[in-house]
Design a protein around this motif. Structure first.
Motif, PDB file in Angstrom:
ATOM      1  N   ILE A   1      -7.661   4.802  -0.267  1.00 16.62           N
ATOM      2  CA  ILE A   1      -7.078   6.135  -0.466  1.00 16.62           C
ATOM      3  C   ILE A   1      -7.505   7.044   0.683  1.00 16.62           C
ATOM      4  O   ILE A   1      -8.696   7.126   1.025  1.00 16.62           O
TER       5      ILE A   1
ATOM      6  N   LEU B   1      -7.501  -0.887  -3.207  1.00 12.72           N
ATOM      7  CA  LEU B   1      -6.449  -0.024  -2.676  1.00 12.72           C
ATOM      8  C   LEU B   1      -7.165   1.147  -2.014  1.00 12.72           C
ATOM      9  O   LEU B   1      -7.960   1.837  -2.664  1.00 12.72           O
TER      10      LEU B   1
ATOM     11  N   ASP C   1      -9.997   2.479  -4.250  1.00 15.06           N
ATOM     12  CA  ASP C   1      -9.559   2.387  -5.648  1.00 15.06           C
ATOM     13  C   ASP C   1      -9.078   0.931  -5.849  1.00 15.06           C
ATOM     14  O   ASP C   1      -9.358   0.091  -4.997  1.00 15.06           O
ATOM     15  N   THR C   2      -8.373   0.679  -6.930  1.00 16.44           N
ATOM     16  CA  THR C   2      -7.805  -0.668  -7.085  1.00 16.44           C
ATOM     17  C   THR C   2      -6.324  -0.566  -7.410  1.00 16.44           C
ATOM     18  O   THR C   2      -5.876   0.421  -7.992  1.00 16.44           O
ATOM     19  N   ASP C   3      -5.571  -1.605  -7.034  1.00 16.27           N
ATOM     20  CA  ASP C   3      -4.126  -1.592  -7.272  1.00 16.27           C
ATOM     21  C   ASP C   3      -3.780  -2.283  -8.597  1.00 16.27           C
ATOM     22  O   ASP C   3      -4.673  -2.566  -9.401  1.00 16.27           O
ATOM     23  N   ASP C   4      -2.494  -2.572  -8.794  1.00 19.10           N
ATOM     24  CA  ASP C   4      -2.033  -3.160 -10.060  1.00 19.10           C
ATOM     25  C   ASP C   4      -2.640  -4.536 -10.327  1.00 19.10           C
ATOM     26  O   ASP C   4      -2.689  -4.989 -11.462  1.00 19.10           O
ATOM     27  N   ASP C   5      -3.104  -5.209  -9.252  1.00 21.28           N
ATOM     28  CA  ASP C   5      -3.708  -6.541  -9.430  1.00 21.28           C
ATOM     29  C   ASP C   5      -5.226  -6.474  -9.308  1.00 21.28           C
ATOM     30  O   ASP C   5      -5.877  -7.496  -9.054  1.00 21.28           O
ATOM     31  N   ASP C   6      -5.769  -5.246  -9.416  1.00 15.83           N
ATOM     32  CA  ASP C   6      -7.202  -5.031  -9.267  1.00 15.83           C
ATOM     33  C   ASP C   6      -7.740  -5.388  -7.886  1.00 15.83           C
ATOM     34  O   ASP C   6      -8.938  -5.583  -7.709  1.00 15.83           O
TER      35      ASP C   6
ATOM     36  N   ASN D   1      -3.557  -1.835   2.348  1.00 12.07           N
ATOM     37  CA  ASN D   1      -2.673  -1.632   1.191  1.00 12.07           C
ATOM     38  C   ASN D   1      -1.367  -2.419   1.306  1.00 12.07           C
ATOM     39  O   ASN D   1      -0.758  -2.759   0.300  1.00 12.07           O
ATOM     40  N   GLN D   2      -0.903  -2.632   2.546  1.00 13.50           N
ATOM     41  CA  GLN D   2       0.371  -3.352   2.729  1.00 13.50           C
ATOM     42  C   GLN D   2       0.127  -4.801   3.164  1.00 13.50           C
ATOM     43  O   GLN D   2       1.058  -5.492   3.579  1.00 13.50           O
ATOM     44  N   LYS D   3      -1.127  -5.223   3.124  1.00 13.98           N
ATOM     45  CA  LYS D   3      -1.523  -6.595   3.496  1.00 13.98           C
ATOM     46  C   LYS D   3      -1.031  -6.976   4.907  1.00 13.98           C
ATOM     47  O   LYS D   3      -0.358  -7.991   5.117  1.00 13.98           O
TER      48      LYS D   3
ATOM     49  N   THR E   1      -0.130   4.740   3.436  1.00 11.48           N
ATOM     50  CA  THR E   1       0.781   4.526   2.303  1.00 11.48           C
ATOM     51  C   THR E   1       0.136   3.657   1.224  1.00 11.48           C
ATOM     52  O   THR E   1      -0.729   2.828   1.514  1.00 11.48           O
ATOM     53  N   TYR E   2       0.593   3.886  -0.012  1.00  7.08           N
ATOM     54  CA  TYR E   2       0.075   3.125  -1.156  1.00  7.08           C
ATOM     55  C   TYR E   2       1.126   2.227  -1.778  1.00  7.08           C
ATOM     56  O   TYR E   2       0.811   1.362  -2.558  1.00  7.08           O
ATOM     57  N   VAL E   3       2.400   2.509  -1.469  1.00  7.61           N
ATOM     58  CA  VAL E   3       3.484   1.683  -2.020  1.00  7.61           C
ATOM     59  C   VAL E   3       4.400   1.227  -0.881  1.00  7.61           C
ATOM     60  O   VAL E   3       4.346   1.757   0.232  1.00  7.61           O
TER      61      VAL E   3
END
Lengths: 291, 262
Positions: free
Chosen positions: A226, A224, A216-221, A188-190, A149-151
């Protein structure tokens, strides 16, 4: 002296490897196919599947039943899966803890991805209902795969392990433990991947998946990960695999490589590496397995 | 064009996937609970790219004719407006040819829709039910009048495609990675598509076979089909058409009147 157990190692079948497999007869136990690619009426896909079926076990891995859908299951699609399963009688039949179809007012929309679900009592009830319905229709046990999952969802009521544990208990299904997905979701979910594995209902694991992932990178760089299935299994995923195998012993293990598919020797080398890892971790030797 | 009209709980998620200009659903967050549009963007990207990749693999000749950038732009437009309606992704792209016919930018390449028609029928042929190979001995001793009243049982993997362009020649050049130099674009062509054994075969025949082929495929007898064809083309030669159909494996058998097929 008890007979040594042979690790069951398989790879995701790609038609471009068919000639290599037919010629080399590689030392593998099973091939896994995506169910939906074999729902045509005939032609080379079925000819290849019949040929594989003569020498290997088959595992049919669905990617289209959308078990996490809020709406009812796609009944015609379930019947297509039943037809395929009845025809080949595969050793394993599996699906995903995800959704991919959305029933609009006008028509069915298929989203061609494994989309995440919120972990709530309501979705749990829905998933349990769907898994029950599938197992009843197919007349056999389904394996359900843990997602990558990514979110996360703001409405979440429980963590993923609680959800999977409860789903397994209530449906008596078995599980695919996708170790690459554990690594991805943990990042991704820490979460701590090892703690995740310690809490996972390992007794119900009927298959392990290994695959490669991209970064990749998430909203906070922050990184993330994939679930790209387009490269070799990464070292930290092999570490998790060693940890799992040490705990659960010999379990069927699959190498998935679906995009940028490599030549056959490259893919087979990954399968050999999985076998070696399993033998080392379970205290068996290659000589036993090959005997 | 179909435009999704969503209703239930997964509506906002599904809708946002196909509307890159809209905000990601507010309930999607990162582990700290913060709104996470970039994370949602991964799904957005995965879905659309997977559909474009799927079309690129179904339509390789179209892809090579217009190049990577233009093909992906066309495919993106198709994917956003005609998302799949079934999990059977092997059949995705059923409306791509019609879309190319209607979508203005694609009309720069006027034959593209016809190439897409050939390629989609190749996919259907590949997945079609297995059929029988024709046995010539089965008609060796059939009397002429019986043969005249016979109908054709066509192979389940047989399709054909009519174009006002030399679509087969263009398709074949594109597949071989060759240029279209020297092709005269005002020649119409029929492409036959069939999978008698393992591989899907394609073959071109003259467009004057259109009427007879339509009649035979609709279940008319050989003699009736010839009669219909000769109304517009008195010179029409059925023998030549049958030879070409047999060559590509399109005929499973001749069905004779008594019901007993030979």
């Amino acid at each position: 002296m008890t007979k040594a157990q042979t690790p069951e190692i398989g790879v995701g079948f790609k038609p471009e490897h068919f000639a290599n497999i037919a010629n080399d007869k590689p030392n593998l136990s099973f091939f896994e196919v995506h169910a939906e690619n074999y729902m045509g009426d005939g032609g080379p896909p079925h000819a290849m599947l019949r040929a594989l079926d003569e020498n290997y076990d088959l595992s049919i891995h669905g990617v289209g039943l959308s078990i996490g859908s809020d709406g009812p299951l796609d009944r015609p699609h379930l019947m297509r899966l039943k037809k395929l399963v009845d025809r080949y009688q595969p050793k394993l039949v599996s699906e995903h803890l995800a959704w991919s179809s959305h029933d609009t007012e006008r028509n069915m929309l298929f989203l061609n991805d494994l989309l995440p679900i919120p972990y709530t009592q309501r979705t749990l009830n829905r998933v349990v209902e769907h898994v029950d319905q599938i197992q009843e229709t197919l007349g056999r046990t389904l394996l359900m795969e843990n997602p990558s999952t990514y979110v996360a969802f703001s409405e979440t009521e429980m963590d993923e392990i609680s959800f999977i544990t409860e789903m397994q208990k209530r449906t008596d299904c078995r599980l695919i433990l996708d170790v690459n997905n554990v690594h991805i979701s943990a990042n991704n979910q820490k979460l701590d991947a090892y703690q995740y594995l310690d809490r996972f209902p390992l007794h119900a694991v009927g298959e392990i998946h290994l695959a490669g992932h991209a970064t990749d990178t998430d909203d906070d760089d922050a990184p993330l990960l994939i679930d790209s299935h387009d490269r070799p299994v990464a070292p930290p995923v092999w570490d998790l695999y060693r940890y799992v195998v040490k705990k659960v012993g010999i379990r069927p293990t699959l190498i998935e490589w679906d995009n940028d598919v490599p030549d056959w020797p490259t893919l087979y080398a990954e399968a050999v590496a999985a076998r070696e890892t399993m033998l080392t971790q379970t205290g068996e030797t290659s000589a036993h397995a090959l005997a | 064009m179909r435009s999704p009209n969503f209703r239930n709980d997964q509506t906002s998620f599904a809708r946002a996937l196909f509307h890159p200009d809209e905000e990601s659903p507010a309930n999607l967050v990162d582990p700290s609970g913060a709104h996470a549009p970039k994370r949602f963007g991964v799904y957005r990207n995965n879905v659309v790219v997977s559909l474009i990749d799927n079309l690129a693999s179904t339509f390789p000749a179209c892809h090579s004719l217009v190049g990577e950038e233009f093909f992906r732009a066309l495919a993106r437009e198709y994917a956003l407006n005609f998302p799949p309606s079934s999990p059977l992704m092997i059949y995705y792209g059923d409306e791509f040819s019609q879309f190319l016919n209607q979508f203005k930018p694609a009309q720069q390449v006027p034959f593209l829709a016809d190439i897409a028609d050939i390629e989609y029928k190749r996919v259907k042929s590949y997945h079609a039910a297995d059929g029988q190979r024709f046995n010539p001995a089965s008609i060796a001793d059939a009397p002429q009048d019986t043969l005249d009243s016979a109908k054709l049982k066509l192979h389940p993997s047989f399709y054909w495609s009519l174009s006002r362009f030399p679509a087969y020649q263009i398709y074949a050049r594109a597949q071989a990675g060759k240029t279209l130099e020297g092709i005269s674009f005002d020649e119409a062509e029929i492409t036959l598509i069939c999978r008698p054994e393992w591989d899907v075969q394609t073959q071109s025949i003259s467009p004057n076979n259109k009427t007879a082929l339509t009649a035979l495929a609709a279940g008319f007898s050989l003699s009736t089909s010839v009669e219909i064809a000769q109304k517009s083309d008195p010179e029409f030669d059925l023998q030549a058409l049958l030879t070409q159909l047999l060559a590509i494996g399109a005929i499973e058998r001749f069905k004779f009147k008594s019901g007993a097929t030979k």
